[in-house]
Design an enzyme around this catalytic site. Structure first.
Site, PDB file in Angstrom:
ATOM      1  N   THR A  17     -15.169 -46.159  50.349  1.00 44.51           N
ATOM      2  CA  THR A  17     -13.820 -45.679  50.032  1.00 44.51           C
ATOM      3  C   THR A  17     -13.660 -45.507  48.527  1.00 44.51           C
ATOM      4  OG1 THR A  17     -11.467 -45.964  50.524  1.00 44.51           O
ATOM      5  CG2 THR A  17     -12.712 -47.974  50.031  1.00 44.51           C
TER       6      THR A  17
ATOM      7  N   GLY B 235      -1.416 -31.482  48.726  1.00 47.38           N
ATOM      8  CA  GLY B 235      -2.468 -32.207  48.008  1.00 47.38           C
ATOM      9  C   GLY B 235      -3.732 -31.375  47.882  1.00 47.38           C
TER      10      GLY B 235
ATOM     11  N   GLY C 111      -6.804 -33.295  46.922  1.00 47.63           N
ATOM     12  CA  GLY C 111      -7.815 -34.326  46.699  1.00 47.63           C
ATOM     13  C   GLY C 111      -8.818 -34.392  47.833  1.00 47.63           C
TER      14      GLY C 111
ATOM     15  N   LYS D  79     -16.553 -42.361  47.169  1.00 47.84           N
ATOM     16  CA  LYS D  79     -16.890 -41.415  48.246  1.00 47.84           C
ATOM     17  C   LYS D  79     -17.809 -40.293  47.765  1.00 47.84           C
ATOM     18  CE  LYS D  79     -12.954 -41.960  51.364  1.00 47.84           C
ATOM     19  NZ  LYS D  79     -11.814 -41.308  52.024  1.00 47.84           N
TER      20      LYS D  79
ATOM     21  N   LYS E 264      -6.578 -27.313  40.314  1.00 44.75           N
ATOM     22  CA  LYS E 264      -7.269 -28.054  41.370  1.00 44.75           C
ATOM     23  C   LYS E 264      -7.090 -27.355  42.711  1.00 44.75           C
ATOM     24  CE  LYS E 264      -7.174 -32.692  39.412  1.00 44.75           C
ATOM     25  NZ  LYS E 264      -6.699 -34.072  39.593  1.00 44.75           N
TER      26      LYS E 264
HETATM   27  P1  NAP Z   1      -6.989 -38.202  45.971  1.00 51.99           P
HETATM   28  O1  NAP Z   1      -8.359 -37.644  46.129  1.00 51.99           O
HETATM   29  O2  NAP Z   1      -6.650 -38.965  44.740  1.00 51.99           O
HETATM   30  O3  NAP Z   1      -5.966 -36.954  46.117  1.00 51.99           O
HETATM   31  C1  NAP Z   1      -4.581 -37.132  46.008  1.00 51.99           C
HETATM   32  C2  NAP Z   1      -3.915 -35.757  45.857  1.00 51.99           C
HETATM   33  O4  NAP Z   1      -2.513 -35.988  45.839  1.00 51.99           O
HETATM   34  C3  NAP Z   1      -4.280 -35.039  44.556  1.00 51.99           C
HETATM   35  O5  NAP Z   1      -4.414 -33.669  44.799  1.00 51.99           O
HETATM   36  C4  NAP Z   1      -3.056 -35.309  43.664  1.00 51.99           C
HETATM   37  O6  NAP Z   1      -2.721 -34.281  42.765  1.00 51.99           O
HETATM   38  C5  NAP Z   1      -1.949 -35.339  44.704  1.00 51.99           C
HETATM   39  N1  NAP Z   1      -0.805 -36.078  44.192  1.00 51.99           N
HETATM   40  C6  NAP Z   1      -0.771 -37.353  43.718  1.00 51.99           C
HETATM   41  N2  NAP Z   1       0.473 -37.671  43.335  1.00 51.99           N
HETATM   42  C7  NAP Z   1       1.251 -36.576  43.544  1.00 51.99           C
HETATM   43  C8  NAP Z   1       2.612 -36.278  43.332  1.00 51.99           C
HETATM   44  N3  NAP Z   1       3.449 -37.200  42.810  1.00 51.99           N
HETATM   45  N4  NAP Z   1       3.068 -35.055  43.690  1.00 51.99           N
HETATM   46  C9  NAP Z   1       2.231 -34.139  44.209  1.00 51.99           C
HETATM   47  N5  NAP Z   1       0.917 -34.348  44.427  1.00 51.99           N
HETATM   48  C10 NAP Z   1       0.430 -35.561  44.094  1.00 51.99           C
HETATM   49  O7  NAP Z   1      -6.613 -39.172  47.183  1.00 51.99           O
HETATM   50  P2  NAP Z   1      -7.153 -39.121  48.682  1.00 51.99           P
HETATM   51  O8  NAP Z   1      -8.383 -39.950  48.803  1.00 51.99           O
HETATM   52  O9  NAP Z   1      -7.187 -37.724  49.140  1.00 51.99           O
HETATM   53  O10 NAP Z   1      -5.993 -39.933  49.449  1.00 51.99           O
HETATM   54  C11 NAP Z   1      -4.705 -39.392  49.539  1.00 51.99           C
HETATM   55  C12 NAP Z   1      -3.836 -40.217  50.476  1.00 51.99           C
HETATM   56  O11 NAP Z   1      -4.345 -40.130  51.804  1.00 51.99           O
HETATM   57  C13 NAP Z   1      -3.766 -41.710  50.146  1.00 51.99           C
HETATM   58  O12 NAP Z   1      -2.447 -42.148  50.326  1.00 51.99           O
HETATM   59  C14 NAP Z   1      -4.673 -42.357  51.157  1.00 51.99           C
HETATM   60  O13 NAP Z   1      -4.273 -43.673  51.480  1.00 51.99           O
HETATM   61  C15 NAP Z   1      -4.453 -41.432  52.359  1.00 51.99           C
HETATM   62  N6  NAP Z   1      -5.591 -41.470  53.272  1.00 51.99           N
HETATM   63  C16 NAP Z   1      -5.359 -41.885  54.534  1.00 51.99           C
HETATM   64  C17 NAP Z   1      -6.398 -41.934  55.431  1.00 51.99           C
HETATM   65  C18 NAP Z   1      -6.126 -42.415  56.829  1.00 51.99           C
HETATM   66  O14 NAP Z   1      -7.086 -42.716  57.549  1.00 51.99           O
HETATM   67  N7  NAP Z   1      -4.887 -42.458  57.249  1.00 51.99           N
HETATM   68  C19 NAP Z   1      -7.697 -41.559  55.065  1.00 51.99           C
HETATM   69  C20 NAP Z   1      -7.903 -41.122  53.747  1.00 51.99           C
HETATM   70  C21 NAP Z   1      -6.833 -41.086  52.848  1.00 51.99           C
HETATM   71  P3  NAP Z   1      -3.638 -33.862  41.515  1.00 51.99           P
HETATM   72  O15 NAP Z   1      -4.680 -32.974  42.137  1.00 51.99           O
HETATM   73  O16 NAP Z   1      -2.695 -33.156  40.632  1.00 51.99           O
HETATM   74  O17 NAP Z   1      -4.187 -35.134  40.949  1.00 51.99           O
END
Ligand code: NAP
Length: 291
Positions: free
Chosen positions: A71, A136, A138, A75, A164
């Protein structure tokens, strides 16, 4: 449940979660509960490590473990240590599950996509020509986009950082026969557009996650344009985004189902088959109370 000193022995198979800071992870409870239900002599532990010891951590896991999850923030960082990648992990450039072969070879997979599709199937699987608003850009957005495009959906990527979003669109388009015609990018703050309606909204930003549970990534006016809402955030179980959807009588689901099903898919890869559907339904209900 049997006491640890009788349950864990020299033959116990070892699994774990490699990550940065892991104080709130639910993965040990989910996996150990699944092991118990399947009567497997296996144990799952979390392994928070700092980046400087990642190479030696990978070697220890290779020599002593049968499989592990990965995680944030590793990753992508684990890719150079792997011997093989699944198609989805390769397309996404990110791995969340590793199978350790008998000769110590490491095969990387990404089970978040299956987790999302299984969770959506339980809630409201979008039709193959659905219009999806994906928030998003990410790692989770990348996996979700691959799965949804693979089903035939069209995507609007609503992002905070346009560069992005564009980079993600280009990376996704490279895997599409139509050159990415079903993908467009917009700024999240510009939503909603008057003419837009979506079959599904999928949030992959962390906005609304504990301890910031009173925030939503988009306002009510955007939610009102969607037929269904899926929030990848699983803590709290009902996010502010889901509350907005509920108030508008729009069907919605939170991220616990995705978390649970990505774990089930990881176990299918480690053991060659998944637990029975009936067992899964019961465990899923019990485990949801952990959040
Ligand atoms: P990540 O790679 O850091 O990506 C997060 C994305 O959200 C980025 O594009 C970021 O924008 C955007 N973002 C952050 N704050 C924001 C805001 N205030 N307004 C608009 N956009 C915003 O994170 P990730 O690994 O994809 O995880 C994202 C979420 O999914 C987390 O909450 C995680 O817990 C959840 N998740 C859940 C599962 C599940 O099994 N349920 C699995 C994986 C992840 P920028 O590009 O501008 O930085």
């Amino acid at each position: 449940m049997a006491a640890l000193n009788t349950r864990v022995d020299a033959m116990t198979l070892r699994f774990g979660l490699l990550g940065g800071s892991l104080p709130h992870t639910l993965s040990p409870q989910i996996h150990n509960t699944l092991f118990d239900a399947r009567m497997l002599n296996a144990i799952y532990l979390s392994f928070p490590v700092t980046a400087d010891v990642l190479p030696s951590a990978m070697e220890v896991l290779r020599q002593n473990f049968s499989g592990f999850n990965v995680t944030i923030p590793y990753k992508e960082a684990v890719l150079p240590y792997l011997d093989e990648l699944s198609e989805l992990a390769s397309a996404c450039g990110a791995v969340n599950t590793i199978v350790v072969g008998e000769r110590g070879d490491l095969v990387g997979h990404n089970t978040d996509g299956e987790g999302l599709l299984s969770a959506l199937t339980e809630a409201f699987l979008p039709s193959s020509d659905a219009e999806v608003l994906l928030l998003g850009a990410g790692g989770t957005a990348r996996v979700a986009a691959h799965m949804l495009l693979g089903r035939g959906c069209s995507l609007t990527l609503a992002v905070r950082t346009p560069e992005k979003g564009e980079a993600l669109r280009e990376a996704l388009a490279a895997h599409q026969k139509d050159g990415g015609r079903r993908i467009r990018v917009t700024r999240i703050e510009d939503l909603p557009y008057e003419e837009d309606r979506y079959d599904l909204l999928v949030n992959t930003t962390p906005v609304g996650m504990y301890p910031h549970g009173d925030t939503s990534p988009v306002p009510e006016g955007v939610v009102a344009r969607c037929e269904g809402v899926f929030d990848a955030v699983y803590n709290p179980p009902e996010t502010q985004l889901m509350s907005l959807a509920n108030a508008l009588d729009i069907k919605c689901a939170g991220g616990f189902g995705m978390l649970f099903h990505q774990a089930v898919e990881a176990q299918r890869l480690w053991f060659g088959k998944a637990p029975q559907a009936k067992v899964l339904r019961e465990l899923r209900r019990d485990l949801a109370t952990l959040v």
